[in-house]
Motif scaffolding. Sequence first.
Motif, mmCIF file in Angstrom:
data_model
loop_
_atom_site.group_PDB
_atom_site.id
_atom_site.type_symbol
_atom_site.label_atom_id
_atom_site.label_comp_id
_atom_site.label_asym_id
_atom_site.label_seq_id
_atom_site.Cartn_x
_atom_site.Cartn_y
_atom_site.Cartn_z
ATOM 1 N N LEU A 16 0.834 -1.197 0.000
ATOM 2 C CA LEU A 16 0.000 0.000 0.000
ATOM 3 C C LEU A 16 0.874 1.255 0.000
ATOM 4 O O LEU A 16 0.612 2.209 -0.735
ATOM 5 N N LEU A 17 1.940 1.239 0.778
ATOM 6 C CA LEU A 17 2.848 2.383 0.806
ATOM 7 C C LEU A 17 3.551 2.561 -0.537
ATOM 8 O O LEU A 17 3.738 3.687 -0.997
ATOM 9 N N ASP A 18 3.921 1.454 -1.180
ATOM 10 C CA ASP A 18 4.540 1.546 -2.508
ATOM 11 C C ASP A 18 3.566 2.125 -3.523
ATOM 12 O O ASP A 18 3.919 2.981 -4.335
ATOM 13 N N PHE A 19 2.317 1.671 -3.467
ATOM 14 C CA PHE A 19 1.299 2.132 -4.412
ATOM 15 C C PHE A 19 1.049 3.629 -4.258
ATOM 16 O O PHE A 19 1.068 4.379 -5.228
ATOM 17 N N ILE A 20 0.803 4.078 -3.028
ATOM 18 C CA ILE A 20 0.384 5.461 -2.842
ATOM 19 C C ILE A 20 1.536 6.438 -2.979
ATOM 20 O O ILE A 20 1.306 7.632 -3.140
ATOM 21 N N SER A 21 2.773 5.945 -2.943
ATOM 22 C CA SER A 21 3.910 6.847 -3.148
ATOM 23 C C SER A 21 3.892 7.445 -4.549
ATOM 24 O O SER A 21 4.526 8.475 -4.801
ATOM 25 N N GLN A 22 3.147 6.817 -5.473
ATOM 26 C CA GLN A 22 3.002 7.375 -6.819
ATOM 27 C C GLN A 22 2.152 8.643 -6.801
ATOM 28 O O GLN A 22 2.268 9.492 -7.666
ATOM 29 N N ASP A 23 1.272 8.769 -5.787
ATOM 30 C CA ASP A 23 0.372 9.913 -5.698
ATOM 31 C C ASP A 23 0.775 10.899 -4.613
ATOM 32 O O ASP A 23 0.460 12.080 -4.699
ATOM 33 N N THR A 24 1.435 10.426 -3.571
ATOM 34 C CA THR A 24 1.774 11.297 -2.456
ATOM 35 C C THR A 24 2.991 10.759 -1.726
ATOM 36 O O THR A 24 3.188 9.557 -1.626
ATOM 37 N N LEU A 25 3.793 11.653 -1.193
ATOM 38 C CA LEU A 25 4.960 11.260 -0.403
ATOM 39 C C LEU A 25 4.664 11.370 1.089
ATOM 40 O O LEU A 25 5.493 11.020 1.918
ATOM 41 N N ASP A 26 3.474 11.868 1.412
ATOM 42 C CA ASP A 26 3.129 12.180 2.792
ATOM 43 C C ASP A 26 2.590 10.965 3.532
ATOM 44 O O ASP A 26 1.466 10.986 4.037
ATOM 45 N N CYS A 27 3.357 9.896 3.584
ATOM 46 C CA CYS A 27 2.884 8.713 4.308
ATOM 47 C C CYS A 27 4.046 7.771 4.568
ATOM 48 O O CYS A 27 4.914 7.593 3.723
ATOM 49 N N ASP A 28 4.063 7.215 5.762
ATOM 50 C CA ASP A 28 4.996 6.137 6.081
ATOM 51 C C ASP A 28 4.239 5.133 6.939
ATOM 52 O O ASP A 28 3.068 5.332 7.279
ATOM 53 N N GLU A 29 4.901 4.043 7.282
ATOM 54 C CA GLU A 29 4.197 2.965 7.976
ATOM 55 C C GLU A 29 3.665 3.410 9.331
ATOM 56 O O GLU A 29 2.602 2.967 9.770
ATOM 57 N N ASN A 30 4.401 4.321 9.984
ATOM 58 C CA ASN A 30 3.963 4.790 11.291
ATOM 59 C C ASN A 30 2.682 5.617 11.217
ATOM 60 O O ASN A 30 1.877 5.619 12.129
ATOM 61 N N SER A 31 2.508 6.345 10.117
ATOM 62 C CA SER A 31 1.328 7.201 9.994
ATOM 63 C C SER A 31 0.179 6.544 9.241
ATOM 64 O O SER A 31 -0.938 7.069 9.230
ATOM 65 N N LEU A 32 0.424 5.382 8.620
ATOM 66 C CA LEU A 32 -0.599 4.741 7.806
ATOM 67 C C LEU A 32 -1.847 4.416 8.621
ATOM 68 O O LEU A 32 -2.979 4.655 8.180
#
Length: 223
Positions: free
Chosen positions: A175-191
């Motif tokens: 999920l983090l790999d997928f959404i990195s195409q649309d946004t950089l504002d996410c990591d596992e801690n904030s997911l």
Amino acid sequence: MQTILVVEDNTDIHNFIKEVLEKENYHVLNSYSGTEALMILEQKHVDLILLDLMLPGLNGEEIIKKVNNIPIIVISAKISPEDKVNALLNGANDYITKPFSTEELLARIQVQLRIKRNSKENVRKTELTYKQMVLNQENHTIHIGKNPIYLTKTEYAIVKQLLLNPKQVVTKSKLLDFISQDTLDCDENSLKVHISNIRKKIRMVTEEEYIESVWGIGFKMHE
């Protein structure tokens, strides 16, 4: 013709899988080590990977972490729940233990290829729908019935990827790999925080659940 990469260092098992796949009219690429598998992936189009974990060179766990956007079915003699969970958390799509039946192998391959095909078809659609939820990819809006759901850019990217794979558990890492195409504002801690905020916003307009957690693995659309 769809192409399957078989990564297996046991010659007997490898040849058996190759024979089964070719009878079903799949194009088979052969690799007997993790290093060789990565070389093939850099040079060839592959629709699906059948992957042993215990390999010379790079092991299967390392291969999983390096591959994106290609379904991976692990075929391994490792039978512990920890091995299965780790493989799925790292990005494998399915896990079969040895020995396995030909029917089960072919069925699981068909399922993963169908999920991939449906995902590609969904990407081309202007609207993604699930139950009463409608996501419009052109104007980046989400509605449940007639009620708009106002999401942040990161929240929208998360919902979009879950809707692109509505019948499949999407692991946290994928999920983090997928959404990195649309946004950089996410990591596992904030997911988890983003998922919680999405749920709160959905509950403001409906009591029906839309997103469920799959403990220790990731998230999926609630059925």
